[in-house]
Design a protein around this motif. Structure first.
Motif, PDB file in Angstrom:
ATOM      1  N   ASN A 186      10.523   3.875 -13.264  1.00  0.00           N
ATOM      2  CA  ASN A 186      11.113   2.828 -14.386  1.00  0.00           C
ATOM      3  C   ASN A 186      11.024   1.324 -12.602  1.00  0.00           C
ATOM      4  N   ARG A 187      10.684   1.737 -12.148  1.00  0.00           N
ATOM      5  CA  ARG A 187      10.529   0.779 -10.939  1.00  0.00           C
ATOM      6  C   ARG A 187       9.630   1.136  -9.868  1.00  0.00           C
ATOM      7  N   THR A 188       8.364   0.931 -10.775  1.00  0.00           N
ATOM      8  CA  THR A 188       7.070   2.136 -10.055  1.00  0.00           C
ATOM      9  C   THR A 188       6.883   1.424  -8.820  1.00  0.00           C
ATOM     10  N   ASP A 189       6.625  -0.032  -8.836  1.00  0.00           N
ATOM     11  CA  ASP A 189       5.872  -1.526  -7.296  1.00  0.00           C
ATOM     12  C   ASP A 189       7.448  -0.429  -6.031  1.00  0.00           C
ATOM     13  N   LYS A 190       8.817  -0.542  -7.082  1.00  0.00           N
ATOM     14  CA  LYS A 190       8.885   0.064  -5.381  1.00  0.00           C
ATOM     15  C   LYS A 190       9.029   1.608  -4.935  1.00  0.00           C
ATOM     16  N   MET A 191       8.643   2.364  -6.026  1.00  0.00           N
ATOM     17  CA  MET A 191       8.714   3.273  -5.164  1.00  0.00           C
ATOM     18  C   MET A 191       7.185   3.901  -5.262  1.00  0.00           C
ATOM     19  N   LEU A 192       6.058   3.236  -5.595  1.00  0.00           N
ATOM     20  CA  LEU A 192       5.071   3.406  -4.625  1.00  0.00           C
ATOM     21  C   LEU A 192       4.872   2.685  -3.823  1.00  0.00           C
ATOM     22  N   SER A 216       3.430  -9.549  -4.935  1.00  0.00           N
ATOM     23  CA  SER A 216       3.752  -9.792  -5.650  1.00  0.00           C
ATOM     24  C   SER A 216       2.899 -11.254  -6.123  1.00  0.00           C
ATOM     25  N   GLY A 217       2.628 -12.043  -5.430  1.00  0.00           N
ATOM     26  CA  GLY A 217       2.269 -13.611  -4.874  1.00  0.00           C
ATOM     27  C   GLY A 217       0.237 -13.333  -4.990  1.00  0.00           C
ATOM     28  N   LEU A 218       0.303 -12.066  -4.421  1.00  0.00           N
ATOM     29  CA  LEU A 218      -1.096 -11.564  -5.039  1.00  0.00           C
ATOM     30  C   LEU A 218      -1.659 -11.013  -5.707  1.00  0.00           C
ATOM     31  N   LEU A 219      -0.951 -10.913  -7.406  1.00  0.00           N
ATOM     32  CA  LEU A 219      -1.386 -10.482  -8.328  1.00  0.00           C
ATOM     33  C   LEU A 219      -0.951 -11.713  -9.268  1.00  0.00           C
ATOM     34  N   TRP A 220      -0.324 -12.979  -8.665  1.00  0.00           N
ATOM     35  CA  TRP A 220       0.123 -14.184  -9.610  1.00  0.00           C
ATOM     36  C   TRP A 220      -1.270 -14.688  -9.223  1.00  0.00           C
ATOM     37  N   TRP A 262      11.068  -4.120  -1.042  1.00  0.00           N
ATOM     38  CA  TRP A 262      10.876  -5.850  -1.339  1.00  0.00           C
ATOM     39  C   TRP A 262      10.134  -6.319  -0.769  1.00  0.00           C
ATOM     40  N   PHE A 263      10.206  -6.784   0.501  1.00  0.00           N
ATOM     41  CA  PHE A 263       9.250  -7.967   1.315  1.00  0.00           C
ATOM     42  C   PHE A 263       7.779  -7.863   1.478  1.00  0.00           C
ATOM     43  N   ILE A 264       7.347  -6.073   1.375  1.00  0.00           N
ATOM     44  CA  ILE A 264       5.805  -5.588   1.007  1.00  0.00           C
ATOM     45  C   ILE A 264       5.143  -6.746  -0.834  1.00  0.00           C
TER      46      ILE A 264
END
Length: 415
Positions: free
Chosen positions: A49-55, A145-149, A138-140
């Motif tokens: 449910n937190r794929t971004d954190k897990m990856l 997230s900024g790049l995706l935006w 979180w920092f990475i």
């Protein structure tokens, strides 16, 4: 240093296996296990449910370990051969080969093959790692997230339950045949077809409907009521074109032998007929039957002419299988003889024949075998005439009253 290199390769293999196993795991199975109280499934679902954190934590560990392994190989090469350029090149090739074989391809194959089992244990290992390195992750992810935006790409909400289309769900059921009893699988498969078939595919054709003709002598009417095996009978005068109503036969069983029982008493028990437009989806009609508290209806075309009779039992049998009493003297099941032949009534529906004999008669035209043969010849065929339709040999055995009564079907040779 060689021992340290082996440890780094093993850690890299762990992260590669974790990434593949977690992403390939069956979320529906994990959700079921989590609802049953399985702690490993609960932790795995929490991570998914937190794929971004897990990856983030997996790839962070994997890249750190791979970089350390490459650096360590360079150090080992310098220690053994000095600062020779060829030694550094050979060391790079060796570590690349080792990472690909032992830390990437092999563990990922294992992870993909045993994803469901491994994910139940990996959750216990990855959860504390995520807590430990959460600030770095979180920092990475902030930059990711900024790049995706900037790319105008918004990641999907992984907390939502994946939605499957009807075709995807049907494929899932078909592929799960080995996981459930054959009968259950057949019922589920048939349910998906209810929206794609119409009432004409399931109804009893008009020529096969038993009617109660009030224009017959009264003694014949009473005899028919006493011997009918149907619980409801269409009541008409001469033919279905003059339909009067539906008679619940059971209500009159006690009165049939009464000398005072007459046509007026019969008419007082009639129910108003219920009409169904041709082309109605079977699943929709099932809902209509439920909403209108009906069990029987007449299928009519755009001109109001009755095409056939549909009952609630007909719809249920379409996906549950035959369970009602058949007409006296008629076999209801079809199967091949030892010589590869089957005797079939012309009034049988093509869907029923295809299902029972595993054939492939076309279903986009006539609904019965009789209709298909008449459409092919554009006339009433003579007995003994044989044809081949869709690679299936059919021999006409008997015709009567401008229709085909019985045929012999020969089992097609396998390709």
């Amino acid at each position: 240093m060689l021992i340290a290199l082996v440890v780094l390769l093993a850690l890299s293999a762990f992260f590669s296996l974790s990434e593949t196993a977690m992403m390939a795991s069956n979320r529906f199975r994990l959700r079921h296990l989590a609802q049953s109280g399985h702690h490993g499934a609960e932790k795995a679902l929490s991570l998914l449910n937190r794929t971004d954190k897990m990856l983030g934590v997996i790839l962070l560990g994997n890249n750190l370990v791979n970089s350390a392994a490459a650096t360590l190989v360079s150090v080992i090469a310098i220690e053994m051969f000095g600062e020779e350029k060829w030694a550094l090149g050979v060391g790079t090739l060796v570590v690349t080969f080792a990472i690909l074989v032992f830390s990437e391809i092999t563990p990922k194959i294992i992870g993909a093959t045993h994803a469901d089992r491994l994910s139940l244990f990996l959750g216990f290992l990855l959860t504390p790692l995520l807590r430990l390195f959460y600030p770095v992750v979180w920092f990475i992810n902030l930059f990711a997230s900024g790049l995706l935006w900037l790319l105008r790409l918004s990641p999907k909400n992984t907390n939502e339950t994946p939605r499957l289309s009807q075709e995807e769900l049907r494929s899932l059921v078909l592929e799960s045949a080995h996981l459930m009893p054959q009968k259950h699988h057949a019922i589920l498969s048939s349910l998906f077809e209810l929206n794609s078939i119409t009432v004409e595919d399931v109804m009893t054709a008009r020529r096969n409907i038993e009617i109660l003709d009030l224009d017959l002598p009264w003694e014949e009417v009473r005899a028919q009521l006493a011997t009918s095996h149907h619980s409801r009978l269409p009541v008409c005068r001469e033919s279905l074109d003059q339909l009067v109503g539906i008679l619940p036969v059971r209500r009159l069983l006690a009165s049939i032998g009464d000398s005072e029982f007459d046509e007026a008493a019969l008419l007082s028990q009639l129910q108003a007929p219920y009409y169904i437009p041709a082309g109605t989806a079977v699943f929709s009609q099932l809902a209509f039957f439920q909403e209108n508290r009906q069990r029987i209806g007449f299928v009519v075309d755009e001109y109001g002419e009755i095409l056939g009779l549909l009952t609630l039992e007909d719809i249920i049998e379409e996906f549950v299988g035959d369970f009602t009493t058949t007409l006296p003297g008629l076999g209801h099941t079809l199967k091949w003889s030892p010589t590869g032949e089957a005797i079939v009534e012309g009034s049988r529906s093509l869907r029923e024949i295809n299902r029972m004999l595993d054939l492939d008669f076309p279903l986009d035209g006539p609904k019965t075998l009789n209709g298909l043969i008449l459409e092919h010849f554009q006339d009433i065929p003579e007995s003994g005439l044989s044809i081949k339709m869709n690679g299936i040999a059919v021999e006409v055995l008997q015709t009567q009253n401008r229709s085909v009564i019985t045929v012999r079907i020969y089992r097609p040779e396998p390709d």
